[in-house]
Design an enzyme around this catalytic site. Sequence first.
Site, PDB file in Angstrom:
ATOM      1  CD  GLU A   1       6.194  -8.892  -4.501  1.00 50.40           C
ATOM      2  OE1 GLU A   1       5.831  -9.258  -5.636  1.00 50.40           O
ATOM      3  OE2 GLU A   1       6.530  -7.735  -4.235  1.00 50.40           O
TER       4      GLU A   1
ATOM      5  CB  SER B   1       4.564  -2.885 -11.833  1.00 46.97           C
ATOM      6  OG  SER B   1       4.248  -3.742 -10.782  1.00 46.97           O
TER       7      SER B   1
ATOM      8  CB  SER C   1      11.826  -2.506  -4.918  1.00 49.76           C
ATOM      9  OG  SER C   1      10.473  -2.204  -4.739  1.00 49.76           O
TER      10      SER C   1
ATOM     11  CD  GLN D   1       8.433  -8.569  -8.297  1.00 47.52           C
ATOM     12  OE1 GLN D   1       8.520  -7.704  -7.432  1.00 47.52           O
ATOM     13  NE2 GLN D   1       7.509  -9.494  -8.260  1.00 47.52           N
TER      14      GLN D   1
HETATM   15  C1  LIG Z   1       6.491  -0.188  -2.036  1.00 49.82           C
HETATM   16  C2  LIG Z   1       6.240  -0.767  -3.388  1.00 49.82           C
HETATM   17  C3  LIG Z   1       7.197  -1.561  -4.001  1.00 49.82           C
HETATM   18  C4  LIG Z   1       6.964  -2.114  -5.263  1.00 49.82           C
HETATM   19  N1  LIG Z   1       7.950  -2.847  -5.849  1.00 49.82           N
HETATM   20  C5  LIG Z   1       7.745  -3.366  -7.088  1.00 49.82           C
HETATM   21  C6  LIG Z   1       8.815  -4.074  -7.758  1.00 49.82           C
HETATM   22  O1  LIG Z   1       9.924  -4.228  -7.249  1.00 49.82           O
HETATM   23  N2  LIG Z   1       8.576  -4.554  -8.991  1.00 49.82           N
HETATM   24  C7  LIG Z   1       7.366  -4.413  -9.623  1.00 49.82           C
HETATM   25  O2  LIG Z   1       7.215  -4.925 -10.721  1.00 49.82           O
HETATM   26  N3  LIG Z   1       6.349  -3.710  -9.024  1.00 49.82           N
HETATM   27  C8  LIG Z   1       6.515  -3.187  -7.779  1.00 49.82           C
HETATM   28  N4  LIG Z   1       5.508  -2.463  -7.164  1.00 49.82           N
HETATM   29  C9  LIG Z   1       4.256  -2.221  -7.900  1.00 49.82           C
HETATM   30  C10 LIG Z   1       3.049  -2.935  -7.305  1.00 49.82           C
HETATM   31  O3  LIG Z   1       3.109  -4.301  -7.584  1.00 49.82           O
HETATM   32  C11 LIG Z   1       1.796  -2.269  -7.902  1.00 49.82           C
HETATM   33  O4  LIG Z   1       1.734  -0.965  -7.375  1.00 49.82           O
HETATM   34  C12 LIG Z   1       0.532  -3.010  -7.544  1.00 49.82           C
HETATM   35  O5  LIG Z   1       0.461  -4.243  -8.191  1.00 49.82           O
HETATM   36  C13 LIG Z   1      -0.730  -2.196  -7.921  1.00 49.82           C
HETATM   37  O6  LIG Z   1      -0.679  -1.804  -9.252  1.00 49.82           O
HETATM   38  P1  LIG Z   1      -0.936  -0.293  -9.655  1.00 49.82           P
HETATM   39  O7  LIG Z   1      -0.075   0.571  -8.788  1.00 49.82           O
HETATM   40  O8  LIG Z   1      -0.798  -0.187 -11.130  1.00 49.82           O
HETATM   41  O9  LIG Z   1      -2.469  -0.014  -9.227  1.00 49.82           O
HETATM   42  P2  LIG Z   1      -3.757  -0.398 -10.052  1.00 49.82           P
HETATM   43  O10 LIG Z   1      -3.644  -1.791 -10.549  1.00 49.82           O
HETATM   44  O11 LIG Z   1      -4.009   0.676 -11.060  1.00 49.82           O
HETATM   45  O12 LIG Z   1      -4.880  -0.356  -8.957  1.00 49.82           O
HETATM   46  C14 LIG Z   1      -5.514   0.857  -8.529  1.00 49.82           C
HETATM   47  C15 LIG Z   1      -6.582   0.502  -7.503  1.00 49.82           C
HETATM   48  O13 LIG Z   1      -7.615  -0.315  -8.116  1.00 49.82           O
HETATM   49  C16 LIG Z   1      -7.800  -1.503  -7.368  1.00 49.82           C
HETATM   50  N5  LIG Z   1      -8.107  -2.615  -8.286  1.00 49.82           N
HETATM   51  C17 LIG Z   1      -7.501  -2.877  -9.484  1.00 49.82           C
HETATM   52  N6  LIG Z   1      -8.033  -3.997 -10.031  1.00 49.82           N
HETATM   53  C18 LIG Z   1      -8.952  -4.477  -9.149  1.00 49.82           C
HETATM   54  C19 LIG Z   1      -9.834  -5.594  -9.143  1.00 49.82           C
HETATM   55  N7  LIG Z   1      -9.863  -6.477 -10.146  1.00 49.82           N
HETATM   56  N8  LIG Z   1     -10.644  -5.769  -8.064  1.00 49.82           N
HETATM   57  C20 LIG Z   1     -10.637  -4.875  -7.020  1.00 49.82           C
HETATM   58  N9  LIG Z   1      -9.831  -3.770  -6.988  1.00 49.82           N
HETATM   59  C21 LIG Z   1      -8.997  -3.587  -8.031  1.00 49.82           C
HETATM   60  C22 LIG Z   1      -6.468  -1.754  -6.662  1.00 49.82           C
HETATM   61  O14 LIG Z   1      -6.632  -2.540  -5.514  1.00 49.82           O
HETATM   62  C23 LIG Z   1      -6.024  -0.330  -6.322  1.00 49.82           C
HETATM   63  O15 LIG Z   1      -6.639   0.115  -5.136  1.00 49.82           O
HETATM   64  C24 LIG Z   1       5.729  -1.881  -5.919  1.00 49.82           C
HETATM   65  C25 LIG Z   1       4.760  -1.083  -5.311  1.00 49.82           C
HETATM   66  C26 LIG Z   1       4.998  -0.516  -4.077  1.00 49.82           C
HETATM   67  C27 LIG Z   1       3.934   0.355  -3.465  1.00 49.82           C
END
Ligand SMILES: Cc1cc2nc3c(=O)[nH]c(=O)nc-3n(C[C@H](O)[C@H](O)[C@H](O)COP(=O)(O)OP(=O)(O)OC[C@H]3O[C@@H](n4cnc5c(N)ncnc54)[C@H](O)[C@@H]3O)c2cc1C
Length: 413
Positions: A259, A143, A176, A140
Amino acid sequence: MSQPDPDAWRTQVRQWLATVLEPVRAQETTGEAAGLAVFHNLPGAEERLLLERCRAYQRARFDAGYQALTLPRDKGGAGLTAAHAAAFAQEESAFEVPPSTELISVTVRLVAMAVSLFGTAEQRHEYARAFLRTDLLACQLFSEPGAGSDLAALRTRARQEDGGDWVVDGQKVWTSGAQFADFGLLLARTDPDVVKQAGITAFLVPLDASGVEVRPIRQMSGGASFNEVFLTGVRVPDRLRIGRLGQGWEVATTTLGFERTASGSGNRRKGGTFTDVLALARSLGRTDDPLIRQRLADLYVRTALRAATVDRVARTSASGGRPGPEASLTKLMASDLLTRTGQVAAELMGARICADTGEPGTFAWTQHLLGAPGYRLAGGTDQIQRNLIGERVLKLPPEPRVDRVPFSQISGN
Ligand SMILES: Cc1cc2nc3c(=O)[nH]c(=O)nc-3n(C[C@H](O)[C@H](O)[C@H](O)COP(=O)(O)OP(=O)(O)OC[C@H]3O[C@@H](n4cnc5c(N)ncnc54)[C@H](O)[C@@H]3O)c2cc1C
């Protein structure tokens, strides 16, 4: 078309499962969700081995007609009800199902579903079928470094050339299983001049295409199951566009619904379950400790509540083969349960958990403890799930946002 009677069908499922799998040893049958973290932290060779065992089972399941149970028939599914899917999961929990890997789950439960629902008949035949059978594996590519929760802010660009091919440039992250995948379901910006959700289109990108570079990210647990993916001048034919031009946001939100459902329902996998914690407490002679008993009872209640909620949400929330917004409830409950399960295991083991690698045939709690926090982020963070529940389930006023687009339309991966 009429549905088979769930009880008769259940018997048929049980008989089929017995032809392809061994029954679970007696004390293990709880039908509970298990430690999702277990498959996310394995070293490369072990993950590859697991992948092959898992693929063999998925193929057998597809060939017997038990894959994509609730997907409509005209979209390539079995066209059955949530009650049938629940019955299948229950029956399956009595057998030694090979532990799934993240990539298998993404391929079968996310990408195959998206391609089935949004793809053309040719794409369903050529790709969705192969994904459901795990002949091809897909990750996928959603991100990006600047687009996680706010997924619609993604900056990867796809530009169409005169001949119709697309040229993609950008970077994805936390992908992933990309190192083992044949394709990636990619979201890219195709129109930068419209509201951000409207300018996104989905594509299937062959990961062996020229210009794709996959760089594994080492995790604190030692494994490297997710990756950065760089796309530089990658040519993608228009026949690999999934859905209409500009329909990418709908493809994304539907895939994310799948998902959340997959994370929330958590197929039974080896290790990290309530049963495992109970067995650990017993083996350490701690079941007469009043505090441990409290902790075990608490975990048991949460396990039962999660299972009941998964069942209820599946029966009442999905429509047209697509999950409803209530999938966020089960995702939240499942990731919370994973964390709590790890904490109780850590309390039981004390300092020994630091050196716990899992004996042959047992479960390594270190991996669970270090992997569980990731599931509070993957598929949308806990905060994002609560926002979704507020807006889409409880119909509370939308979060105040600069761009005035309701949260439900911008909440991300
Ligand atoms: C184990 C694992 C597997 C993954 N696999 C995939 C994959 O296969 N493909 C893929 O595309 N992505 C994948 N991801 C990415 C995952 O979808 C993102 O990490 C997730 O969406 C959070 O985005 P970010 O890390 O950019 O954090 P950010 O969006 O920067 O968020 C940082 C913090 O701010 C908070 N926050 C942000 N916006 C808001 C809001 N509007 N209201 C309240 N709080 C908020 C969040 O909750 C978080 O605590 C994976 C992540 C993990 C940990």
